[in-house]
Every structure is written in C-alpha cells, then in structure tokens.
Design a protein around this motif. Sequence first.
Motif, PDB file in Angstrom:
ATOM      1  N   GLN A 133       2.417   5.581  -4.509  1.00  0.00           N
ATOM      2  CA  GLN A 133       1.985   4.631  -3.481  1.00  0.00           C
ATOM      3  C   GLN A 133       1.648   5.404  -2.210  1.00  0.00           C
ATOM      4  N   LYS A 134       0.505   5.049  -1.624  1.00  0.00           N
ATOM      5  CA  LYS A 134       0.031   5.767  -0.450  1.00  0.00           C
ATOM      6  C   LYS A 134      -0.760   4.811   0.425  1.00  0.00           C
ATOM      7  N   ALA A 135      -0.635   4.982   1.731  1.00  0.00           N
ATOM      8  CA  ALA A 135      -1.437   4.208   2.684  1.00  0.00           C
ATOM      9  C   ALA A 135      -1.568   5.018   3.962  1.00  0.00           C
ATOM     10  N   THR A 136      -2.611   4.731   4.723  1.00  0.00           N
ATOM     11  CA  THR A 136      -2.787   5.403   6.011  1.00  0.00           C
ATOM     12  C   THR A 136      -3.228   4.407   7.069  1.00  0.00           C
ATOM     13  N   PHE A 137      -2.891   4.728   8.288  1.00  0.00           N
ATOM     14  CA  PHE A 137      -3.425   4.048   9.469  1.00  0.00           C
ATOM     15  C   PHE A 137      -4.028   5.112  10.361  1.00  0.00           C
ATOM     16  N   LEU A 138      -5.235   4.872  10.826  1.00  0.00           N
ATOM     17  CA  LEU A 138      -5.866   5.727  11.820  1.00  0.00           C
ATOM     18  C   LEU A 138      -5.118   5.600  13.146  1.00  0.00           C
ATOM     19  N   PRO A 139      -5.256   6.568  14.029  1.00  0.00           N
ATOM     20  CA  PRO A 139      -4.596   6.458  15.341  1.00  0.00           C
ATOM     21  C   PRO A 139      -4.985   5.190  16.106  1.00  0.00           C
ATOM     22  N   GLN A 140      -6.180   4.657  15.858  1.00  0.00           N
ATOM     23  CA  GLN A 140      -6.636   3.461  16.560  1.00  0.00           C
ATOM     24  C   GLN A 140      -5.766   2.240  16.265  1.00  0.00           C
ATOM     25  N   VAL A 141      -5.038   2.239  15.145  1.00  0.00           N
ATOM     26  CA  VAL A 141      -4.199   1.090  14.779  1.00  0.00           C
ATOM     27  C   VAL A 141      -3.062   0.907  15.772  1.00  0.00           C
ATOM     28  N   TRP A 142      -2.682   1.987  16.461  1.00  0.00           N
ATOM     29  CA  TRP A 142      -1.634   1.858  17.482  1.00  0.00           C
ATOM     30  C   TRP A 142      -2.036   0.836  18.559  1.00  0.00           C
ATOM     31  N   GLN A 144      -3.214  -2.092  18.125  1.00  0.00           N
ATOM     32  CA  GLN A 144      -2.722  -3.396  17.687  1.00  0.00           C
ATOM     33  C   GLN A 144      -1.208  -3.379  17.433  1.00  0.00           C
ATOM     34  N   LEU A 145      -0.670  -2.215  17.082  1.00  0.00           N
ATOM     35  CA  LEU A 145       0.753  -2.091  16.737  1.00  0.00           C
ATOM     36  C   LEU A 145       1.373  -0.941  17.528  1.00  0.00           C
ATOM     37  N   PRO A 146       1.579  -1.111  18.844  1.00  0.00           N
ATOM     38  CA  PRO A 146       2.048   0.001  19.668  1.00  0.00           C
ATOM     39  C   PRO A 146       3.518   0.390  19.441  1.00  0.00           C
ATOM     40  N   ASP A 147       4.301  -0.492  18.844  1.00  0.00           N
ATOM     41  CA  ASP A 147       5.712  -0.207  18.577  1.00  0.00           C
ATOM     42  C   ASP A 147       5.826   0.597  17.286  1.00  0.00           C
ATOM     43  N   ARG A 148       6.564   1.706  17.326  1.00  0.00           N
ATOM     44  CA  ARG A 148       6.671   2.583  16.155  1.00  0.00           C
ATOM     45  C   ARG A 148       7.200   1.845  14.923  1.00  0.00           C
ATOM     46  N   ARG A 149       8.225   1.025  15.088  1.00  0.00           N
ATOM     47  CA  ARG A 149       8.806   0.315  13.936  1.00  0.00           C
ATOM     48  C   ARG A 149       7.803  -0.670  13.330  1.00  0.00           C
ATOM     49  N   SER A 150       7.107  -1.409  14.182  1.00  0.00           N
ATOM     50  CA  SER A 150       6.098  -2.361  13.688  1.00  0.00           C
ATOM     51  C   SER A 150       4.956  -1.632  12.991  1.00  0.00           C
ATOM     52  N   PHE A 151       4.534  -0.520  13.566  1.00  0.00           N
ATOM     53  CA  PHE A 151       3.465   0.295  12.977  1.00  0.00           C
ATOM     54  C   PHE A 151       3.877   0.748  11.579  1.00  0.00           C
ATOM     55  N   MET A 152       5.086   1.304  11.459  1.00  0.00           N
ATOM     56  CA  MET A 152       5.556   1.804  10.164  1.00  0.00           C
ATOM     57  C   MET A 152       5.761   0.665   9.171  1.00  0.00           C
ATOM     58  N   ALA A 153       6.291  -0.475   9.631  1.00  0.00           N
ATOM     59  CA  ALA A 153       6.494  -1.619   8.733  1.00  0.00           C
ATOM     60  C   ALA A 153       5.161  -2.087   8.155  1.00  0.00           C
ATOM     61  N   ALA A 154       4.135  -2.169   8.992  1.00  0.00           N
ATOM     62  CA  ALA A 154       2.814  -2.595   8.522  1.00  0.00           C
ATOM     63  C   ALA A 154       2.202  -1.551   7.586  1.00  0.00           C
ATOM     64  N   LEU A 155       2.443  -0.280   7.867  1.00  0.00           N
ATOM     65  CA  LEU A 155       1.927   0.777   7.003  1.00  0.00           C
ATOM     66  C   LEU A 155       2.582   0.710   5.622  1.00  0.00           C
ATOM     67  N   GLN A 157       3.762  -1.995   4.229  1.00  0.00           N
ATOM     68  CA  GLN A 157       3.197  -3.171   3.570  1.00  0.00           C
ATOM     69  C   GLN A 157       1.802  -2.870   3.027  1.00  0.00           C
ATOM     70  N   LYS A 158       1.036  -2.064   3.754  1.00  0.00           N
ATOM     71  CA  LYS A 158      -0.284  -1.667   3.268  1.00  0.00           C
ATOM     72  C   LYS A 158      -0.146  -0.868   1.965  1.00  0.00           C
ATOM     73  N   ALA A 159       0.953  -0.124   1.827  1.00  0.00           N
ATOM     74  CA  ALA A 159       1.223   0.637   0.596  1.00  0.00           C
ATOM     75  C   ALA A 159       1.845  -0.252  -0.484  1.00  0.00           C
ATOM     76  N   ARG A 160       1.888  -1.554  -0.222  1.00  0.00           N
ATOM     77  CA  ARG A 160       2.433  -2.563  -1.150  1.00  0.00           C
ATOM     78  C   ARG A 160       3.937  -2.400  -1.360  1.00  0.00           C
ATOM     79  N   LEU A 161       4.619  -2.114  -0.260  1.00  0.00           N
ATOM     80  CA  LEU A 161       6.080  -2.008  -0.259  1.00  0.00           C
ATOM     81  C   LEU A 161       6.627  -2.977   0.779  1.00  0.00           C
TER      82      LEU A 161
END
Length: 187
Positions: A133-142, A144-155, A157-161
């Motif tokens: 399982q793999k997913a990425t977010f470009l730096p621009q996603v920060w 919309q998701l400036p909080d580190r925990r929210s950013f990682m949680a969404a990432l 979920q993008k990896a289907r976890l």
Amino acid sequence: MPATDALGLALLAQARHAIATALEQPAETAAENPQLSERGACFVTLTLDGALRGCIGSLNAHRPLGEDVRENAVAAALRDPRFPPLDAAEFQRVEVEVSLLGEPEFIDFHDEADALSQLVPGRDGVIFFNGCQKATFLPQVWEQLPDRRSFMAALKQKARLPADFWGPNVMLARYQVRKWKEAPHGS
C-alpha cells in the motif's frame, strides 16, 4: 505562482498541448527546453473553478521529463479514477499546474509522533508505504491540511488504511517540488 522561467513555461505548454491533442482540440505549439530530454518525475494537477479536477504523476524519474509531463497530463485529464474524463468545454477553463519532484529521501523515525515531528508543512511532499500500500501527497496539500496529524490521517486513508493506522512496516519518504501554474483562463 505563475511560470516565469523557461523550464516552467515549457512544462506547462507541454502539458496543455498533450491534453489538447488527446481531446482533439486546437493547440499552440508546445515550447521546448533542453531539460525536457533529461530524466525527471512530475505531477500534473488540474483545477477547475478552484477545485481539484485531476492529479496524476510519477514519484520516480524513470523516463525523459517531457514524456513524463505529457503522459501525466493526459492521465490527469482523462484517467484520474476520482473524476470523469475532462471534456472540451472544461479544457478551455481548466488550469494546469506542474510539480517537478526532487529525489525522495526516506525518513528514520521511532513512532508516528517522531515521524510527524520531522515533517515540514508546506515544504515536504510525503510518500506513505505499508507493504504494497502506497500513497503520496504533494507539498501543496498542506494548504488544505496544515495540521500534521490531519495530513497523515488523510494520507493513510488515501492508501486505503484507517486514519488511525500505524504499524511496524510503515515507511515514509519526503520530497520537495518546484511548481509552476498557468495564469487563470477565462470562465
């Protein structure tokens, strides 16, 4: 920021020309640049009325940059599974952004909190790995998701976890980008 250097202008022109050709629309001649023949990895992001309309890219430089931007542009327009294929009317209004990826570097960490503390919001693109399982977010996603925990949680979920997932096989890599965006097109 709008493209102001030769490479950025060439990347944007190559992306728009590739999409126009795929949609059988008239297109200006795509600008050339010697760097387009060098291996490179990029993401092409399409926005329509300020909303994401497609984003596809490469994490590793496995082909010439010109080919990479053209292939990713067409894929973002026609094959992003989150959206129907772009149509000719949307093409006239869509804005193209190209992000040229730097070399990813793996992060050493002890746990999720340690990993999060090493990420720099707004600068780091992140690749999340857990087995296959793999997913990425470009730096621009920060943006919309400036909080580190929210950013990682969404990432995750993008990896289907699950958003709260963490395990012993998790690996992270980070990268930076140079990005260029077209000036807005008419509505």
